[in-house]
Design a protein around this motif. Structure first.
Motif, PDB file in Angstrom:
ATOM      1  N   TYR A 186       0.870  -1.190   0.000  1.00 24.63           N
ATOM      2  CA  TYR A 186       0.000   0.000   0.000  1.00 24.63           C
ATOM      3  C   TYR A 186       0.902   1.233   0.000  1.00 24.63           C
ATOM      4  O   TYR A 186       2.116   1.125   0.171  1.00 24.63           O
ATOM      5  CB  TYR A 186      -0.891   0.012   1.249  1.00 24.63           C
ATOM      6  CG  TYR A 186      -1.964  -1.057   1.235  1.00 24.63           C
ATOM      7  CD1 TYR A 186      -3.244  -0.780   0.808  1.00 24.63           C
ATOM      8  CD2 TYR A 186      -1.670  -2.354   1.646  1.00 24.63           C
ATOM      9  CE1 TYR A 186      -4.227  -1.769   0.785  1.00 24.63           C
ATOM     10  CE2 TYR A 186      -2.639  -3.345   1.624  1.00 24.63           C
ATOM     11  CZ  TYR A 186      -3.922  -3.051   1.200  1.00 24.63           C
ATOM     12  OH  TYR A 186      -4.879  -4.015   1.171  1.00 24.63           O
ATOM     13  N   ASP A 187       0.303   2.385  -0.164  1.00 28.36           N
ATOM     14  CA  ASP A 187       1.078   3.621  -0.024  1.00 28.36           C
ATOM     15  C   ASP A 187       1.162   4.027   1.450  1.00 28.36           C
ATOM     16  O   ASP A 187       2.207   4.451   1.924  1.00 28.36           O
ATOM     17  CB  ASP A 187       0.422   4.742  -0.845  1.00 28.36           C
ATOM     18  CG  ASP A 187       0.487   4.447  -2.330  1.00 28.36           C
ATOM     19  OD1 ASP A 187       1.611   4.428  -2.863  1.00 28.36           O
ATOM     20  OD2 ASP A 187      -0.570   4.196  -2.930  1.00 28.36           O
ATOM     21  N   ARG A 205      -3.223   4.226  -2.282  1.00 37.52           N
ATOM     22  CA  ARG A 205      -3.760   3.021  -1.625  1.00 37.52           C
ATOM     23  C   ARG A 205      -3.504   3.115  -0.125  1.00 37.52           C
ATOM     24  O   ARG A 205      -2.360   3.206   0.318  1.00 37.52           O
ATOM     25  CB  ARG A 205      -3.110   1.760  -2.193  1.00 37.52           C
ATOM     26  CG  ARG A 205      -3.444   1.527  -3.666  1.00 37.52           C
ATOM     27  CD  ARG A 205      -3.035   0.116  -4.084  1.00 37.52           C
ATOM     28  NE  ARG A 205      -3.863  -0.866  -3.396  1.00 37.52           N
ATOM     29  CZ  ARG A 205      -3.466  -2.112  -3.144  1.00 37.52           C
ATOM     30  NH1 ARG A 205      -2.268  -2.518  -3.491  1.00 37.52           N
ATOM     31  NH2 ARG A 205      -4.269  -2.964  -2.519  1.00 37.52           N
ATOM     32  N   VAL A 264      -4.601   1.542   3.782  1.00 38.88           N
ATOM     33  CA  VAL A 264      -5.265   0.494   4.554  1.00 38.88           C
ATOM     34  C   VAL A 264      -5.198   0.858   6.032  1.00 38.88           C
ATOM     35  O   VAL A 264      -4.197   1.407   6.504  1.00 38.88           O
ATOM     36  CB  VAL A 264      -4.627  -0.895   4.301  1.00 38.88           C
ATOM     37  CG1 VAL A 264      -3.173  -0.950   4.772  1.00 38.88           C
ATOM     38  CG2 VAL A 264      -5.436  -1.998   4.983  1.00 38.88           C
ATOM     39  N   GLU A 292      -9.253   1.080   2.679  1.00 40.12           N
ATOM     40  CA  GLU A 292      -9.582  -0.282   3.094  1.00 40.12           C
ATOM     41  C   GLU A 292      -9.429  -0.365   4.616  1.00 40.12           C
ATOM     42  O   GLU A 292      -8.406   0.076   5.157  1.00 40.12           O
ATOM     43  CB  GLU A 292      -8.595  -1.238   2.411  1.00 40.12           C
ATOM     44  CG  GLU A 292      -9.038  -2.670   2.344  1.00 40.12           C
ATOM     45  CD  GLU A 292      -8.052  -3.531   1.541  1.00 40.12           C
ATOM     46  OE1 GLU A 292      -7.989  -4.722   1.791  1.00 40.12           O
ATOM     47  OE2 GLU A 292      -7.331  -2.967   0.680  1.00 40.12           O
ATOM     48  N   ALA A 338       4.554  -0.527   2.839  1.00 42.06           N
ATOM     49  CA  ALA A 338       3.997   0.790   2.499  1.00 42.06           C
ATOM     50  C   ALA A 338       5.106   1.832   2.527  1.00 42.06           C
ATOM     51  O   ALA A 338       6.144   1.639   3.164  1.00 42.06           O
ATOM     52  CB  ALA A 338       2.907   1.181   3.502  1.00 42.06           C
TER      53      ALA A 338
END
Lengths: 113, 501
Positions: free
Chosen positions: B3-4, B30, B32, B191, B233
């Motif tokens: 993810y980022d 992105r 989460v 998310e 990330a």
């Protein structure tokens, strides 16, 4: 799994009757409901803490002999309350902590049912 | 899995950061959020004391300090502690930020950011007809002493007055991050993974254990299959609360380079005080309407109304006197007293052998004096409102009647503050990853950047270098807003660094 309170049930009930006088009028169903709450709470705690509780109950029962000549379970309820009040003011923090822990469980069982 | 941005925790901080990143998510970022607790359906908020405590609080709200002298309550659910707080929404006075003495943290900046979130979460004052008798009696008692109680702004929409805020509102009225920021963030593409315990944080990655839903537990199963995951990330933002974020950093081996990690822990130690009136008093309704701040004496009084078990536990002692108070439950008025504790050496967050957080806390003489002074003032307020008996934890015996008023200073005294006999609890954990200038005096800078670890950020109450003196959630949201702002501006560089690595 056997109930955690099983080895000290008479002491637990003797303490409960002194801490919550309404417990003196408990029938079998009330004890079952109350102890089920306590068992659930204890079951979620680490094994070490469960053992500490059982050890403290045994210790409190014996300490009462030194303070009143009889074990907690054999004392009349008024004397039991007096002994427990002395223990909750004990100079040893570990003893006070034990009383505090037991009273928390008893209140949870009685008021949380 | 990459993810980022990873956000650890979904409470006041995690929800705020997730929401603040929405514009970037809509542009393709992105994000989460890992939340250790569960996501509950509205119908699962039953208001049953033990049931909800087990579902929403860490260890059912019974976490103890290392010496067992204080109970710590903090939430563990989708929305974190915002599910279980009362929603009282105060911004600290300027004196608090001046005392924090963190460059860049000004009252003006914190006020502006707090106000933004107060508006977002529907903060308002209750109408006069929404104030119940328990609260009105507090104001009346204050007036009898020539004092003026302040009124809490609260973040409810459509409150039906169940009084069950601390068990998760059964009417979906309280506007925590589970109602406002998180759903909006999810709709935008963030998310959220529940039942996800972050075990460790490493170089731009976290180890996560997703737990299966226990058979009889409330809430949904996790969004991910149970198991262990390594997730990468460009940036990781810790929002697990003072205890959670600090413990995660400690068990991740970050203490060597950050000597202040775990330090500056404060928690607003509190007593619940009760008084008996001759007649039943109206307890139904929003429980927390008024407060009385006494900064010179180091405490704040707040109206409150708790539930039978928690009330029984917080009264000192047991036996016939204790039961008489409990039998009079519908005639009880309640006040919560909280000490403005100050950070001091030795009060810190550590971890046990299993890596779980442990709070080491000693009550300073100042805290004991504050709680005793608060109890004396509360007793006067109770009697001023017409109470006939007051329960004072730091009196022995704890039962006070009007006859005790002339000798209140003698009856309620520090010498009766016997730890493990009187109940002290806390729901405001603060510090452990405090903000400051360098690694020598703090863990992060004023924007939540961990010193020497550019990809790691902190956004929650762990940042507080000292206590906030008031309910902290709006301050957490304001700091999380700052962390998100800095992250947004740093993200390009962090993503480039990740690619290079």
């Amino acid at each position: 799994m056997p109930p955690i309170l099983a080895p000290v049930r008479p002491v637990f009930r003797a303490v409960a009757e002194a801490m919550v006088p309404a417990a003196q009028r408990y029938g079998a169903a009330e004890w079952t409901a109350m102890e089920a709450v306590v068992e659930r709470a204890l079951g979620a705690r680490p094994r070490k803490m469960q053992q500490q509780l059982v050890t403290f109950m045994r210790l409190a029962n014996v300490l009462a002999v030194g303070m009143s000549g009889q074990t907690l379970v054999s004392l009349p309820v008024e004397k039991r309350e007096q002994v427990l009040h002395r223990l909750e003011r004990a100079p040893v923090a570990l003893v006070r902590r034990g009383v505090w822990g037991v009273r928390t469980l008893i209140f949870m069982g009685h008021y949380g049912r | 899995m990459t993810y980022d941005v990873i956000i650890v925790g979904s409470g006041a901080a995690g929800g705020t950061v997730a929401h603040a990143l929405i514009p970037l998510v809509q542009a393709g970022l992105r994000v989460v959020v890992f939340e250790q607790g569960a996501r509950l359906d509205d119908a699962e908020f039953t208001g049953q004391e033990l049931e909800m405590a087990g579902a929403l609080f860490e260890e059912s709200g019974g976490v103890l300090t290392a010496d067992g002298a204080m109970t710590l309550a903090f939430g563990r659910a989708y929305g974190g502690s915002t599910v279980t707080y009362t929603g009282t929404s105060l911004i600290p006075e300027p004196r608090v930020f001046a005392h924090w003495n963190v460059p860049g943290i000004t009252h003006a900046d914190m006020h502006a950011r707090s106000t933004k979130y107060a508006e977002q979460n529907g903060v308002h004052f209750l109408a006069d007809d929404e104030i119940n008798e328990n609260n009105a009696l507090f104001a009346q008692g204050c007036r009898s002493l020539g004092l003026t109680a302040g009124r809490f702004p609260v973040n409810t929409r459509g409150c039906k007055g169940s009084g069950l805020c601390n068990l998760g509102c059964p009417n979906a009225a309280k506007q925590g991050t589970h109602r406002v920021q998180l759903p909006a963030a999810e709709r935008a593409g963030v998310e959220v993974v529940t039942r996800a315990e972050v075990l460790r944080v490493g170089e731009r990655q976290v180890s996560v254990r997703v737990h299966a839903k226990p058979a009889s537990a409330k809430g949904h199963a996790s969004e991910w299959a149970p198991g262990e995951y390594t997730v990468h990330a460009a940036a990781i933002v810790l929002c697990g609360g003072s205890m959670g974020s600090t413990a995660l950093m400690l068990r991740s081996g970050l203490a060597a380079a950050l000597p202040q990690l775990g330090e500056r822990y404060t928690c607003h130690p509190a007593h619940i005080l009760v008084a008996e009136h001759p007649q039943p008093i109206g307890q139904r309704g929003f429980p927390k309407t008024y407060f009385l701040d006494q900064p010179d004496a180091g405490f704040i009084l707040e109206t409150c109304m708790y539930f039978p078990f928690i009330t029984a536990k917080n009264l000192t002692g047991f036996g016939a006197d204790h039961q008489r108070f409990m039998d009079a439950f519908d005639r009880l008025q309640m006040i919560l007293v909280m000490a403005h504790d100050k950070a001091m050496p030795g009060n810190r967050i550590g971890i046990d052998a299993a890596g779980r957080p442990v709070a080491h806390y000693t009550f300073s003489d100042a805290v004991k004096a504050s709680l005793v002074a608060a109890t004396r003032l509360s007793a006067r307020i109770f009697f001023g409102a017409g109470a006939v008996r007051v329960h004072a934890p730091s009196a022995d015996p704890p039962l006070l009647t009007r006859d005790d008023l002339p000798r209140l200073d003698e009856r309620v005294h520090e010498r009766h503050f016997l730890t493990h006999r009187i109940s002290v609890s806390s729901a405001h954990m603060m510090g452990g990853c405090s903000m400051g200038r360098t690694a020598a005096d703090s863990v992060t800078d004023a924007w939540g950047r961990v010193h020497g670890v550019p990809w790691l950020r902190v956004a929650d109450s762990a940042l507080f270098p000292d206590s906030s003196d008031v309910n902290p959630y709006l301050t957490v949201m304001a700091l999380a807003d700052r962390t998100a702002e800095a992250l947004t501006s740093d993200l390009g560089a962090l993503q480039s660094a990740t690619v290079s690595a």
